[in-house]
Design a protein around this motif. Structure first.
Motif, mmCIF file in Angstrom:
data_model
loop_
_atom_site.group_PDB
_atom_site.id
_atom_site.type_symbol
_atom_site.label_atom_id
_atom_site.label_comp_id
_atom_site.label_asym_id
_atom_site.label_seq_id
_atom_site.Cartn_x
_atom_site.Cartn_y
_atom_site.Cartn_z
ATOM 1 N N SER A 266 0.829 -1.297 0.088
ATOM 2 C CA SER A 266 -0.208 -0.118 0.081
ATOM 3 C C SER A 266 0.907 1.205 -0.002
ATOM 4 N N THR A 267 0.353 2.261 -0.458
ATOM 5 C CA THR A 267 1.073 3.491 -0.545
ATOM 6 C C THR A 267 -0.343 4.659 -0.634
ATOM 7 N N ASP A 268 -0.017 5.778 -0.224
ATOM 8 C CA ASP A 268 -1.147 6.971 -0.303
ATOM 9 C C ASP A 268 -0.590 7.940 -1.338
ATOM 10 N N ILE A 269 -1.732 8.191 -2.110
ATOM 11 C CA ILE A 269 -1.506 9.387 -3.015
ATOM 12 C C ILE A 269 -2.122 10.511 -2.730
ATOM 13 N N LEU A 270 -1.483 11.581 -2.468
ATOM 14 C CA LEU A 270 -1.890 13.031 -2.186
ATOM 15 C C LEU A 270 -2.280 13.832 -3.687
ATOM 16 N N THR A 271 -3.605 14.463 -3.766
ATOM 17 C CA THR A 271 -3.982 15.042 -4.712
ATOM 18 C C THR A 271 -4.287 16.426 -4.330
ATOM 19 N N CYS A 272 -3.809 17.437 -4.742
ATOM 20 C CA CYS A 272 -4.082 18.973 -4.332
ATOM 21 C C CYS A 272 -5.529 19.176 -5.061
ATOM 22 N N VAL A 273 -6.267 20.128 -4.379
ATOM 23 C CA VAL A 273 -7.623 20.359 -4.945
ATOM 24 C C VAL A 273 -7.462 21.095 -6.510
ATOM 25 N N ASP A 274 -6.317 21.760 -6.675
ATOM 26 C CA ASP A 274 -6.172 22.169 -8.158
ATOM 27 C C ASP A 274 -5.861 21.031 -9.224
ATOM 28 N N CYS A 275 -5.137 20.026 -8.916
ATOM 29 C CA CYS A 275 -4.909 18.706 -9.469
ATOM 30 C C CYS A 275 -6.254 18.076 -9.717
ATOM 31 N N TYR A 276 -6.823 17.980 -8.530
ATOM 32 C CA TYR A 276 -8.172 17.220 -8.640
ATOM 33 C C TYR A 276 -9.286 17.912 -9.259
ATOM 34 N N ASP A 277 -9.031 19.182 -9.833
ATOM 35 C CA ASP A 277 -10.007 19.797 -10.738
ATOM 36 C C ASP A 277 -9.749 19.455 -12.176
ATOM 37 N N ARG A 278 -8.599 18.954 -12.679
ATOM 38 C CA ARG A 278 -8.360 18.752 -13.913
ATOM 39 C C ARG A 278 -8.710 17.273 -14.392
ATOM 40 N N LEU A 279 -9.410 17.052 -15.346
ATOM 41 C CA LEU A 279 -10.126 16.229 -15.902
ATOM 42 C C LEU A 279 -9.077 14.842 -16.114
ATOM 43 N N GLU A 280 -7.859 15.019 -16.650
ATOM 44 C CA GLU A 280 -7.004 14.066 -16.772
ATOM 45 C C GLU A 280 -6.486 13.538 -15.517
ATOM 46 N N ILE A 281 -6.445 14.345 -14.439
ATOM 47 C CA ILE A 281 -6.004 13.713 -13.248
ATOM 48 C C ILE A 281 -7.058 12.847 -12.490
ATOM 49 N N ARG A 282 -7.972 13.255 -12.778
ATOM 50 C CA ARG A 282 -9.532 12.869 -12.190
ATOM 51 C C ARG A 282 -9.524 11.578 -12.771
ATOM 52 N N ARG A 283 -9.457 11.339 -14.139
ATOM 53 C CA ARG A 283 -9.534 10.041 -14.901
ATOM 54 C C ARG A 283 -8.585 8.915 -14.324
ATOM 55 N N LEU A 284 -7.227 9.397 -14.003
ATOM 56 C CA LEU A 284 -6.196 8.448 -13.386
ATOM 57 C C LEU A 284 -6.785 8.152 -12.140
ATOM 58 N N LEU A 285 -7.138 8.809 -11.341
ATOM 59 C CA LEU A 285 -7.677 8.271 -9.932
ATOM 60 C C LEU A 285 -8.932 7.440 -10.098
ATOM 61 N N ASP A 286 -9.731 7.815 -11.135
ATOM 62 C CA ASP A 286 -11.082 6.791 -11.239
ATOM 63 C C ASP A 286 -10.464 5.263 -11.742
ATOM 64 N N ASP A 287 -9.537 5.459 -12.713
ATOM 65 C CA ASP A 287 -8.947 4.089 -13.272
ATOM 66 C C ASP A 287 -8.291 3.437 -12.331
ATOM 67 N N ASP A 288 -7.616 4.066 -11.210
ATOM 68 C CA ASP A 288 -7.126 3.290 -10.227
ATOM 69 C C ASP A 288 -7.981 2.747 -9.147
ATOM 70 N N ILE A 289 -9.019 3.429 -8.801
ATOM 71 C CA ILE A 289 -9.980 3.037 -8.021
ATOM 72 C C ILE A 289 -10.805 1.830 -8.466
ATOM 73 N N ALA A 290 -11.275 1.909 -9.989
ATOM 74 C CA ALA A 290 -11.889 0.894 -10.774
ATOM 75 C C ALA A 290 -10.897 -0.352 -10.877
ATOM 76 N N GLY A 291 -9.546 -0.498 -10.850
ATOM 77 C CA GLY A 291 -8.716 -1.159 -10.979
ATOM 78 C C GLY A 291 -8.467 -1.593 -12.220
ATOM 79 N N ARG A 292 -8.605 -0.485 -13.439
ATOM 80 C CA ARG A 292 -8.179 -0.671 -14.660
ATOM 81 C C ARG A 292 -6.853 -0.292 -15.000
#
Length: 102
Positions: free
Chosen positions: A55-81
């Motif tokens: 395990s590891t923790d990934i910290l994402t600032c609110v500015d990066c979290y607003d970016r669509l490409e960063i949100r896709r990366l996070l969603d892909d990780d959560i979904a296991g893709r």
């Protein structure tokens, strides 16, 4: 603490009497592998899940979290893709970090 994507220093949650302010989001992720959980009941199918092996923790600032490409990366990780951690190792690219003192 700093953002995994841009390297910006992040602060903890600020609380006031009536609200709060968040500066980052934390994704608990890491190296994982698919595994199967067999149900002891005879008429049920086995359940496939992602088993977290390191395990590891990934910290994402609110500015990066607003970016669509960063949100896709996070969603892909959560979904296991696609794992953010494994992807960086495969591409041999680590996020650039801003190590300058403010």
């Amino acid at each position: 603490m700093q953002c995994f994507h841009c390297g910006r220093a992040v602060r903890g949650t600020m609380h006031t009497q009536r609200s709060y302010w968040v500066d980052y989001y934390r994704l608990h992720t890491g190296h994982s592998q698919w595994d199967v959980l067999v149900n002891p009941k005879t008429d049920t199918a086995p359940t496939r899940y992602l088993k977290l092996t390191r395990s590891t923790d990934i910290l994402t600032c609110v500015d990066c979290y607003d970016r669509l490409e960063i949100r896709r990366l996070l969603d892909d990780d959560i979904a296991g893709r696609r794992s953010i951690v494994d992807q960086n190792l495969e591409e041999d690219t680590l996020p650039s970090l801003n190590l300058k003192a403010d």
